[in-house]
Scaffold this active site. Structure first.
Site, PDB file in Angstrom:
ATOM      1  N   ASP A 282       0.647  -1.505  -0.120  1.00 19.00           N
ATOM      2  CA  ASP A 282      -0.052   0.408   0.064  1.00 19.00           C
ATOM      3  C   ASP A 282       1.393   1.315   0.229  1.00 19.00           C
ATOM      4  OD1 ASP A 282      -2.187   1.534  -0.014  1.00 19.00           O
ATOM      5  OD2 ASP A 282      -3.014   0.915   1.494  1.00 19.00           O
TER       6      ASP A 282
HETATM    7  C1  NOJ Z   1      -4.326   4.235   0.382  1.00 16.28           C
HETATM    8  C2  NOJ Z   1      -5.267   3.621  -0.319  1.00 16.28           C
HETATM    9  O1  NOJ Z   1      -5.201   2.700   1.366  1.00 16.28           O
HETATM   10  C3  NOJ Z   1      -5.187   2.285  -0.998  1.00 16.28           C
HETATM   11  O2  NOJ Z   1      -6.442   1.615  -0.900  1.00 16.28           O
HETATM   12  C4  NOJ Z   1      -5.424   3.227  -1.836  1.00 16.28           C
HETATM   13  O3  NOJ Z   1      -5.541   2.019  -3.347  1.00 16.28           O
HETATM   14  C5  NOJ Z   1      -3.649   3.216  -2.508  1.00 16.28           C
HETATM   15  N1  NOJ Z   1      -3.734   4.694  -0.661  1.00 16.28           N
HETATM   16  C6  NOJ Z   1      -3.209   4.054  -3.600  1.00 16.28           C
HETATM   17  O4  NOJ Z   1      -4.492   4.835  -3.807  1.00 16.28           O
END
Ligand code: NOJ
Length: 757
Positions: A282
């Site tokens: 993430d």
């Molecule tokens: C953080 C989030 O937790 C995740 O769900 C998302 O896909 C990513 N950022 C990318 O934007």
């Protein structure tokens, strides 16, 4: 004969897949032989040049130079066919090996055409519809250059304080698994190389929804038994459905952050579940392991690679430290090679080596994006996601000729219709409720409108919520003036419809709440309107379960619409006027107060269960609130009524290989046709571990004309009785089982059977 033909087809498919895999392997082997160490590490780097919604403190720098240097494997947050084409051109014309980039995005509930938030979609209990929502999103997103969706989010969530409950399918592992499968199938459609399919990325692996206190990114700690039985099933279902990628979560598991957790990413995901695709971190979750206390950037990056992480989102720990770690013997070349290979395989499967511009088709973009058929679908999905929570004296549906006072801060507001994580949706195209009602009544001459209140009067909340644009717009007038205007139009009308709830950014990432009420400004408005004495209908927009005790007491009807997407207003009008009979059912329990959370229907019994809601001393309960939720899992009303009768079980004693048929007769006892989701629950009465008081094991959504009856049957085998025991062995145990069928998790018809070994 049929068997022979099926065998031939099967053999042909297997041979073909093997041949394709061999071809891919050769291609990638040849390519990797040409790659330098730096180029291999470059493939593991996922960047965002900004422009989309940024969800961390960092935005990538010098992206263009890095692309030309072969230091980037993929990009996300680049929106638009021409921008993606430009970036791809840079990669395939200026980098040494001309390896194409992959392009990801948070395609969460629709792409440019925005559908209801995932929690809303889940309330349809309609897997074909949910699959179609992902299919349509993929068609639209791929036309705009994208080939990778950071979705579905399948984190089981039982704590509505956690804002990201909005992004998932609720509290139940069985339903969550069905949704996971539907979403993966919808995005990928069995063939990643098609120009209209997206590679899915199931997230957040794993257990992210169990953050302590409902505070985002917080610690998770749970037993393996709970993990395997209650939290892991939807991720596994996504893997079984062939998801191309997995995103690791921010939280710790057994004390080790998921992104650096070898047990999770290698032993469980790859070895136990056989996952063959790629794993991406993430947003900066590699770097965040520094704050978790796992070491410096070099150390945490090595930890992540060694754990089985392939791609590093935004943080560039891989890019900047892996070479050094290799020289120092902290990682092995094989580990870098494996990660690189998995990323190249994904690109190969997406067809990017055949044609790097496969997903960049301006003509298709023009045709697909925001097309009228997608609008129609958005309205259909929205109406199916609404849950009718209350409808006393059939105050709904309304006659189109009724004089309506339409009141509330969300009644004529575009900016909050789309809900959280609508990164590509443009709220200018959203239909607010006022417009929807006007569309449905031919101009709305019988509708008076007043804002009535601010979403919240609290300027500090407004500031926090308005990070991506104004969601809470605090009026220049003082609250009393707004209420006076509202009560005066209410007095002149036959019915008062109040549209209240949360601003879209009050749920979603980094939007945890410790209290779950509708903000006070709106509660005051509702109470003042009640005094007018006209029928009071609440339309509630929210991204999470709210505590609605007061509202439930004083309103005559409550329609829960979640954040319903672009077509919200038209869909709400259809339901308020009875052109569509609501059939949604809750997929998360609605607590009576925030102190009850976590609250979920499939809990264990404890040694001192409280029988019913009456307080009993020395039983498991509270002094100040009952144990039961305000609205249970599976609950939702219709404009008609359904009667359940005649529960039949085909046997009362069964052998291991026998199938139990459980059936019930459902009758539409009202005056209009309607849909009903018939739910099957099972309780394992005695087990080697304590078992839940009930578990959803099946459901069927049926259509019934007024007066019509249908028999609904479920075939139950020992497969439906299996669970992970204390040794994490997945099996069933002989004994007695309660079989329950009903309209929700509380109102059920029960029978008992015995299964012998
Ligand atoms: C953080 C989030 O937790 C995740 O769900 C998302 O896909 C990513 N950022 C990318 O934007």
């Amino acid at each position: 004969m049929v068997r022979k033909i099926l065998f031939c087809i099967f053999s042909f498919v297997v041979l073909n897949v093997n041949a394709q895999n061999a071809k891919m392997k050769t291609f990638i082997d040849v390519l990797m032989k040409k790659m330098t160490l730096e180029e291999k590490i470059g493939q593991l780097n996922l960047l965002t040049p900004g422009g989309g919604i940024v969800t961390g403190a960092v935005v990538s720098k010098d992206v263009e130079t890095k692309i030309s240097n072969g230091q980037v494997g993929g990009l996300f947050g680049v929106i638009g066919e021409s921008k993606i084409r430009q970036a791809q051109e840079l990669a395939v014309t200026t980098s040494r090996l001309k390896i194409p980039l992959m392009f990801g995005s948070d395609v969460i509930h629709g792409y440019k055409t925005t559908f209801p938030i995932p929690l809303g979609l889940s309330c349809s209990w309609d897997m074909q519809m949910i699959e179609r929502s992902a299919r349509i999103a993929a068609t639209e997103a791929t036309a705009d250059g994208l080939n990778w969706a950071f979705s579905p989010m399948v984190d089981i969530a039982r704590d509505p304080r956690w804002g990201r409950i909005a992004e998932g399918g609720g509290e139940d592992p069985y339903l969550g698994s069905q949704i996971a499968k539907a979403m993966i199938t919808g995005y990928q459609n069995g063939d990643l190389s098609k120009d209209n399919t997206l590679m899915a990325c199931v997230k957040h692996f794993a257990l992210y929804g169990a953050a302590e206190g409902g505070r985002d990114y917080n610690t998770v700690d749970m037993s393996r038994v709970r993990m395997y039985n209650e939290y892991l099933p939807p991720y596994k279902a996504a893997v079984d459905a062939g998801t191309g990628s997995v995103m690791s979560s921010f939280n710790v598991i057994d004390g080790i952050p998921a992104t650096g957790n070898k047990w999770l990413l290698t032993d469980l995901l790859r070895k136990e579940w056989g996952f063959k695709g790629m794993v991406v971190s993430d947003y900066t979750s590699v770097n965040e392991m520094i704050d978790h206390g796992m070491g410096d950037l070099q150390q945490v990056s090595a930890l992540a690679l060694n754990a089985g992480l392939d791609m590093d989102m935004v943080g560039e720990g891989f890019l900047t430290t892996l070479k050094k770690s290799l020289q120092e013997g902290k990682v092995k070349l094989k580990q870098i090679d494996d990660a690189c290979k998995r990323i190249l395989e994904a690109k190969y499967k997406l067809g990017l080596f055949d044609d790097p511009y496969r997903y960049c088709n301006a003509e298709r973009a023009l045709k697909e994006i925001l097309s009228s058929d997608k609008k129609v679908a958005a309205k259909e999905f929205a109406t199916n996601s609404f849950v009718l929570l209350k409808n006393s004296k059939n105050v709904l549906p309304l006659k189109k000729s009724t004089n309506i006072a339409l009141i509330g801060p969300l009644a004529n507001d575009k900016s909050n219709m789309l809900g959280t994580w609508a990164v590509s949706g443009n709220s200018d195209f959203a239909i607010p409720v006022l417009e929807g009602l006007k569309n449905a009544t031919g101009g709305g001459i019988n509708i008076l409108y007043a804002k009535g209140a601010n979403i919240s009067d609290d300027t500090s909340i407004a500031k926090k919520v308005n990070v991506f644009g104004t969601r809470i717009d605090i009026d220049k007038r003082n609250p009393q003036e707004m209420i006076d205007e509202a009560t005066s139009i209410a007095e002149r009308s036959d019915v008062v419809v109040v549209v209240v709830g949360e601003a879209s950014e009050m749920s979603g990432e980094s939007a945890s709440r410790s209290l779950l009420q509708i903000p006070l400004s709106q509660q005051n408005l509702i109470k003042e309107l009640k005094k007018i004495g006209k029928p009071l209908v609440l339309v509630i927009m929210t991204g999470r379960p709210l505590t609605l005790g007061m509202e439930n007491e004083i309103a005559d009807a409550i329609l829960l619409t979640w954040h319903a997407g672009h077509e919200a207003g038209n869909a709400i009008a259809d339901v308020l006027f009875g052109d569509f009979n609501p059939s949604g059912k809750l997929t998360t329990s609605f607590p009576k107060n925030a102190g009850q959370v976590p609250i979920y229907y499939n809990h264990l019994n404890t040694g001192r269960p409280n029988a019913g809601d009456e307080f009993q001393k020395f039983r498991s309960n509270y002094l100040d609130v009952e144990n039961s939720p305000l609205f249970p899992f599976g609950y939702g009303l219709s404009y008609t009524t359904f009667n359940y009768s005649d529960l039949k079980l085909s046997a009362n004693k069964l052998k291991p290989n026998e199938t139990l048929m459980a059936s019930v007769t459902v009758t539409n006892t009202g005056h209009v046709s309607g849909k009903e989701t018939v739910q099957l629950y099972i309780r394992d009465l005695v087990g080697s571990i304590a078992r839940p008081v009930k578990e959803l094991k099946g459901f069927q959504k049926i259509d019934l004309q007024a007066g019509e009856s249908k028999t609904v049957s479920f075939a139950i085998t020992t497969n439906d009785l299996k669970f992970y025991n204390n040794n994490l062995k997945y099996d069933w145990e002989a004994g007695e089982f309660e079989i329950m069928i009903g309209t929700d998790s509380k109102n059920i018809n029960k029978g008992k059977v015995q299964w012998i070994k």
